[in-house]
Design an enzyme around this catalytic site. Structure first.
Site, mmCIF file in Angstrom:
data_model
loop_
_atom_site.group_PDB
_atom_site.id
_atom_site.type_symbol
_atom_site.label_atom_id
_atom_site.label_comp_id
_atom_site.label_asym_id
_atom_site.label_seq_id
_atom_site.Cartn_x
_atom_site.Cartn_y
_atom_site.Cartn_z
ATOM 1 N N THR A 59 0.860 -1.184 0.000
ATOM 2 C CA THR A 59 0.000 0.000 0.000
ATOM 3 C C THR A 59 0.896 1.235 0.000
ATOM 4 O O THR A 59 2.123 1.127 0.006
ATOM 5 C CB THR A 59 -0.911 0.028 1.235
ATOM 6 O OG1 THR A 59 -0.116 0.349 2.395
ATOM 7 C CG2 THR A 59 -1.606 -1.310 1.466
ATOM 8 N N CYS A 60 0.276 2.413 0.025
ATOM 9 C CA CYS A 60 1.085 3.637 0.050
ATOM 10 C C CYS A 60 1.880 3.765 1.346
ATOM 11 O O CYS A 60 2.908 4.437 1.383
ATOM 12 C CB CYS A 60 0.201 4.863 -0.159
ATOM 13 S SG CYS A 60 -1.114 5.043 1.070
#
Length: 418
Positions: free
Chosen positions: A49-50
């Protein structure tokens, strides 16, 4: 089988490092095939994910460095470049880490729920790719169960802990049903976008974005299915708004008491919730003196956020207790796997003896021997063969003074002291 979770996240690595270590979603299945084919892992799942890139692996303990080398090679990173940011969690620590991540205890915003969906998606992808097995299948299913229990048994996600979510929380205190309300968003920066996203998720009825540059307002409006207007049109549309959220870079107020009074008359004094999250303020302080106006500033929201954050931190302490208990349960299951080969070998040996003796009994019956004597012989033969080796071993243990083995035999066969 050794369990390992390793990776980087927002706690350990800056965004420029996280960018280099991220897995593209369209290449995830290929990466899973690589790491399980020659990268050192027998099983693998990738969460990217980010805010984090993590690998959960089932592997031989000797392969731990191998799989980390694969990770560096895949992303064309020098090990020295990633080493300061990389964390490793073996076995029990890996289980605890997975449980904490899914429950939102390791997130940038404590208790946020999005990471659970991202972990479910990561597991589904790995499972579909054939990259998971007994260990990771059980780990992730248990992880999702623990996350659900934390959500159910604690208030970890009940309170808003961001400015945008707190804004929606306050709006819902005034308007219980947001689907019937119209919001006017003044400005088009990051904070306005966050507020728009939260309002959209809570089913806001209609959204108007007003900005000095109409093109920018249109960009934001297009994302959320909103209406875009120029800032100059704002006074004429103010009466349409049940909720007003303003965040511009103006050095002077853009909404005065007079404009709001006019809007209230046109609305026949239906209440308005107004939130000024700009610094300097966009809305004159005197607006808060008007009846039917609920005006809040960024400082008011910060107080809400701090209060709610304290509530979440208390819930997080409760969640940690749940997780500690569940980690013990999972590790007991893992340890039980060590007994499986022994149990299987014992059953196979017993079955072989049984089949041989039953076959011998059938032959005696076919020759016309007395059935009662055949059954008696079968029972005696099974008893002797099942007890011969244990008896032999126990005699030697007694001769050698091996009391531990004698005690283990009593426990194993549930023998009383007599």
């Amino acid at each position: 089988m050794h369990l390992l979770a390793f990776g980087i996240n927002h706690h350990t690595a800056p965004v420029d490092i996280r960018e280099k270590a991220a897995f593209a979603s369209d290449k995830l299945i290929g990466a899973l095939h690589e790491v399980t084919a020659g990268g050192g892992a027998n099983e693998a799942a990738i969460v990217s994910t980010c805010n984090r890139t993590e690998l959960y692996c089932g592997l031989d303990s000797t392969q731990e460095d191998h799989v980390i080398d694969w990770f560096c090679h895949y992303h064309r990173l020098n090990r020295s470049e990633i080493h300061p940011y990389l964390y490793r969690h073996p076995d029990q620590a890996a289980v605890k880490h997975a449980f904490r991540v899914a429950a939102g205890l390791d997130s940038m915003i404590l208790g946020e729920p999005q990471i659970l969906g991202q972990m479910k998606e990561a597991f589904a992808t790995a499972h579909k790719a054939g990259a998971t097995g007994k260990i990771l299948n059980r780990l992730f299913q248990q992880t999702f169960t623990v996350a659900k229990q934390v959500r159910t048994d604690t208030a970890i996600g009940a309170s808003a802990v961001s400015v945008a979510s707190a804004a929606v929380q306050l709006a819902r205190q005034i308007f219980s049903e947001l689907s019937e309300q119209t919001v006017l968003l003044i400005g088009a920066g990051d904070m306005i976008e966050l507020c728009a996203r939260h309002l959209k998720e809570h089913g806001i009825g209609h959204m108007i974005v007003a900005n000095r540059t109409v093109e920018r307002a249109q960009q934001v409006a297009a994302v959320f299915g909103a209406e875009a207007i120029a800032l100059a049109e704002m006074p004429t549309r103010l009466a349409d708004a049940d909720i007003v959220i303003s965040s511009t870079a103006s050095q002077l107020p853009i909404l005065g008491k007079g404009a709001v009074e006019s809007a209230l008359k046109a609305r026949r004094h239906r209440p308005m919730f107004m939130l000024d999250i700009a610094v300097p303020r966009d809305i004159e302080a005197e607006v808060g003196e008007l009846a039917d106006v609920y005006l809040y500033t960024i400082d008011d929201l910060k107080e809400v956020v701090q209060e709610n954050l304290g509530s979440r931190q208390e819930a997080a302490r409760e969640a940690e207790k749940i997780i500690d208990t569940q980690v013990v349960d999972f590790m007991q299951w893992v340890k039980s796997l060590n007994a499986v080969p022994t149990i299987r070998a014992l059953r196979e040996s017993a079955n072989a003896v049984r089949e041989a003796e039953v076959e011998y009994a059938r032959k005696r019956l076919a020759h016309g021997d007395d059935p009662a004597k055949v059954i008696e012989h079968l029972a005696r033969a099974l008893t002797n063969k099942f007890t011969h080796t244990p008896t032999d071993v126990l005699r030697r243990a007694d001769h050698e003074g091996n009391k531990a083995l004698l005690e283990a035999a009593r426990r194993l066969f549930d023998l009383n002291e007599d």
